[in-house]
Motif scaffolding. Sequence first.
Motif, mmCIF file in Angstrom:
data_model
loop_
_atom_site.group_PDB
_atom_site.id
_atom_site.type_symbol
_atom_site.label_atom_id
_atom_site.label_comp_id
_atom_site.label_asym_id
_atom_site.label_seq_id
_atom_site.Cartn_x
_atom_site.Cartn_y
_atom_site.Cartn_z
ATOM 1 N N ASP A 78 0.831 -1.199 0.000
ATOM 2 C CA ASP A 78 0.000 0.000 0.000
ATOM 3 C C ASP A 78 0.871 1.257 0.000
ATOM 4 N N ASP A 79 0.463 2.245 -0.760
ATOM 5 C CA ASP A 79 0.955 3.631 -0.697
ATOM 6 C C ASP A 79 2.086 3.991 -1.662
ATOM 7 N N HIS A 144 -4.718 3.883 -5.653
ATOM 8 C CA HIS A 144 -5.035 4.055 -4.221
ATOM 9 C C HIS A 144 -5.608 5.459 -3.992
ATOM 10 N N HIS A 148 -5.097 9.870 -1.354
ATOM 11 C CA HIS A 148 -5.245 9.024 -0.150
ATOM 12 C C HIS A 148 -6.371 9.556 0.746
#
Length: 250
Positions: A78-79, A144, A148
């Motif tokens: 993730d990220d 994603h 965010h």
Amino acid sequence: MPSFLSANRSPIPILTYHQIETCPPRGAAFRSLYVSPIDFARQMALLSRLGYRGLSMSALMPYLNGEISGKVVGITFDDGYLNNLSNALPLLRRFGFSSTCYVVSQRVGETNEWDSVAGIAQTPLMNAAQLRHWLAGGQEVGAHTRHHVHLPQHDAATCADEIARCKAELERMTDSPVRHFCYPYGEFEKDHAEMVQIAGFQSATTTQRGRCQNGDDLMQLPRVPVLRSTVLPLYWLKLATGYEDRRRAA
Ligand SMILES: [Zn+2]
């Protein structure tokens, strides 16, 4: 919503990683989200020794769709941390594994500024050239959102834009298709899952715990968190037993 069609398929774990980096000093926030390169190497070696193939979401799709079966595990990050490229990629390649890294399109080349409110240390995120190296190394880029965001805190038009334009921006940056999505903070409502599907994504992952089972909604896939505290015997329990499935919310 699409779902698994075939019966008699064993559960498929999709692992969630964040940073592959030596943990910051005691007292730093969210130290649990760091897996050290040494631990990551041990985990990849264990997968390989047990006969698992680590796969990106695109490579995992035929298994999730029940078209083929095999001893497979999804690997997701993730990220979009730069340490995924520097520390995880060489190990993934050593074992012939692929993975999907979910990237925040408007933060490419910047840092995880969305975490600053929680006091989490700022860490570099991959820039566009580094994302292309990630792809060239046999890995995948997923989406994603653009910033965010907490999807349930925004209106429908903003959410649709965060979801669809993230895909378009990443595709332009990498010159490659972006087919898989991950909900920031694991937060979403039914409408968001529909938006993800309308935007043309083939899957979306959550922070719901558990291994993927027959009948799971491809737009709301559960995952298996891997944390700093995940020692190797626990790692095996999470993959190969009902340990995570029992932690799945009803
Ligand atoms: Zn995230």
